[in-house]
Design an enzyme around this catalytic site. Structure first.
Site, short mmCIF file in Angstrom:
data_model
loop_
_atom_site.label_atom_id
_atom_site.label_comp_id
_atom_site.label_asym_id
_atom_site.label_seq_id
_atom_site.Cartn_x
_atom_site.Cartn_y
_atom_site.Cartn_z
N ARG A 75 0.66 -1.52 -0.03
CA ARG A 75 0.20 -0.01 0.21
C ARG A 75 1.01 1.26 0.27
NH1 ARG A 75 -3.89 1.18 4.66
NH2 ARG A 75 -2.05 -0.12 6.27
N SER A 139 5.39 -6.21 8.92
CA SER A 139 5.07 -6.53 10.12
C SER A 139 5.03 -7.91 9.98
CB SER A 139 3.60 -7.13 9.60
OG SER A 139 3.09 -5.76 8.47
N ASP A 189 4.32 -2.82 13.61
CA ASP A 189 2.90 -2.52 13.80
C ASP A 189 2.29 -2.02 14.34
OD1 ASP A 189 3.23 -5.82 13.28
OD2 ASP A 189 1.54 -5.83 12.57
C1 BG6 Z 1 -4.17 -4.12 10.90
C2 BG6 Z 1 -2.92 -3.02 10.81
O1 BG6 Z 1 -5.44 -3.67 11.29
O2 BG6 Z 1 -4.32 -5.54 12.37
C3 BG6 Z 1 -1.78 -3.89 10.69
O3 BG6 Z 1 -2.78 -2.20 10.34
C4 BG6 Z 1 -1.57 -5.02 11.94
O4 BG6 Z 1 -0.61 -3.18 11.72
C5 BG6 Z 1 -2.92 -6.27 12.02
O5 BG6 Z 1 -0.28 -6.44 11.99
C6 BG6 Z 1 -3.61 -7.66 12.75
O6 BG6 Z 1 -3.91 -7.79 12.59
P1 BG6 Z 1 -4.88 -9.63 11.54
O7 BG6 Z 1 -5.52 -10.29 12.42
O8 BG6 Z 1 -4.57 -9.17 10.49
O9 BG6 Z 1 -3.59 -10.29 12.07
#
Ligand code: BG6
Length: 449
Positions: A75, A139, A189
């Site tokens: 993104r 991440s 993140d």
């Molecule tokens: C997202 C964040 O909403 O949630 C990310 O922007 C984060 O930074 C992620 O890594 C974690 O949640 P999941 O459930 O997608 O692993």
């Protein structure tokens, strides 16, 4: 007798208050070891300095570019941060896919693709040639030496991520050369999550993710971070808490199911705490319990189906659905059918729901115990009898599971009674958070000039 047998197995997945207090105690010990120069190498939790020296104070101002590199997409965001009476954060973004052949190609190809995407985005925004500060989110764990220098931890990298590691420095140069972008921050993140909520609530000094994986970060006193020079002020520490247990700290709380999940994972022995908490693994624990019950003739009429033998069938969303209070047993049964687990009786559905609930409860309690160690450390750092603090949280498991957050908070209240903790859900820590970290870094830099 059948029920006794089932309960005996489920009891191994239930933790007592004493056990949770012991988890908290061991977690605190590892945090201290992770911060100390002498012991950090042996500590299971790495307590990585992030070079983020402050949370937002509302005076941040300007246009920032954020890049968010995830598993299969990339993104680019333009984030406009305004201060004063017009205080706001506006974002515009474009999502670019990373085609299979590029993902499996060379690092150079990947980064050429990234450069093309940025060029396209700036043109699309009518900002070709603009000079903007830039934040870059990965991440996965990064070991930082400065805010704009990093080394990705090599223990759980895919080939794709290894390429990023190898090519990280050329990227920065390429980005700088092509667009006159001012590379300010590499963002984790979890830190992005804390900063996103920190913009809304100045008391937010902890970030937490309970999603596919799990991790936490918090503002630590500089004088406690022995790996970084300087004693003044605070710095955000990326706990990398998923690794807790790699020194055997969780051994006596683990069950045969945890051992199975660990042994069949890509990195046996690693991320042990994460394997008991996060969405990626909870479904696997549940599946292994169900396999055991079926093999013992206590479930699905003793017939182990091929489907039940398949790794990964219980995604986080199914765990959340099965435990939803609004669901009648008939609907649980239809979820099981949807998962290919046909031929279940009503009794089976009740049992599956109970297994899901026991596994999720333990996960929530364990994360509550870790969080209790974190907030109590902050309280002790500040010599306070009572601490009032906010935790910014993200992750699908936390956000969608019907009971996870309540159980985690109940555990936290019990294990850290001197801390009054508010939870704030974060949106887009990896995009908005990256821009805010960059904005805060620019603010701090300007203040120092
Ligand atoms: C997202 C964040 O909403 O949630 C990310 O922007 C984060 O930074 C992620 O890594 C974690 O949640 P999941 O459930 O997608 O692993």
């Amino acid at each position: 007798i059948r029920d006794n047998k089932r309960q005996c197995v489920l009891d191994t997945l239930r933790l007592s208050r004493e056990q949770l207090l012991e988890v908290k105690r061991r977690f605190s010990e590892e945090m201290t070891r992770g911060l100390s120069k002498q012991t950090h190498k042996q500590a299971s939790i790495k307590m990585l300095p992030t070079y983020v020296r402050s949370t937002p104070d509302g005076s941040e101002h300007g246009d920032f570019l954020a890049l968010d590199l995830g598993g299969s997409s990339f993104r680019v965001l333009l984030v406009r941060v305004r201060s004063g009476t017009k205080r706001s954060v506006d974002m515009q973004q474009k999502i670019y896919s990373i085609p299979q052949e590029i993902m499996q190609g060379t690092g150079e190809e990947l980064f050429n693709h990234i450069v093309d995407c940025i060029a396209d985005f700036l043109e699309y925004m009518g900002m070709k040639g603009a000079s903007l500060p830039l934040g870059f989110t990965f991440s996965f764990p990064c070991d930082q030496t400065k805010l704009d220098e990093y080394r990705i931890l090599l223990y759980n990298l895919t080939i794709y991520q290894t390429m990023i590691y190898i090519f990280c420095f050329p990227v920065l140069t390429v980005l700088d050369d092509e667009f006159d972008l001012n590379f300010v921050a590499v963002v984790n993140d979890t830190v992005g999550t804390m900063m996103t909520c920190g913009y809304e609530d100045p008391k937010c000094e902890v970030g937490l993710i309970v999603g596919t994986g799990t991790n936490a970060c918090y503002m630590e006193e500089m004088h406690n971070i022995e790996l970084v020079e300087g004693d003044n002020g605070r710095m955000c520490v990326n706990v990398e808490w998923g690794a807790f247990g790699e020194n055997g700290e969780l051994e006596e709380f683990c069950t045969e199911f945890d051992h199975l999940v660990d042994a069949c994972s890509n990195y046996p022995g690693k991320q042990r705490y994460e394997k008991m908490i996060s969405g990626m693994y909870l479904g696997e624990i549940v599946r292994n319990v169900l396999l055991d019950f079926t093999a013992k003739g206590l479930l699905f009429r003793g017939k182990v189906s091929e489907r039940l033998k398949t790794r990964g069938i219980f995604e986080t969303k199914f765990l959340s659905q099965i435990e939803s209070d609004r669901l009648a047993m008939r609907q649980v049964r239809s979820i099981l059918q949807h998962l290919g687990l046909t031929g279940s009786t009503c009794d089976d559905s009740v049992l599956v729901k109970e297994v899901c609930s026991v596994v999720a409860r333990r996960a929530a309690q364990l994360s509550g115990a870790g969080l209790a160690a974190v907030v109590d450390k902050i309280r002790q750092n500040r010599n306070l009898n009572q601490l009032s603090i906010t935790v910014g949280v993200d992750g699908t498991l936390y956000k969608t599971h019907p009971h996870f957050s309540a159980i985690m908070q109940e555990t936290l209240r019990d294990l850290a009674p001197q801390c009054e903790v508010t939870f704030l859900k974060s949106e887009d820590g990896s995009g908005k958070g990256a821009a805010l970290i960059t904005a805060v870094a620019c603010r701090v830099k300007n203040e120092g000039q």
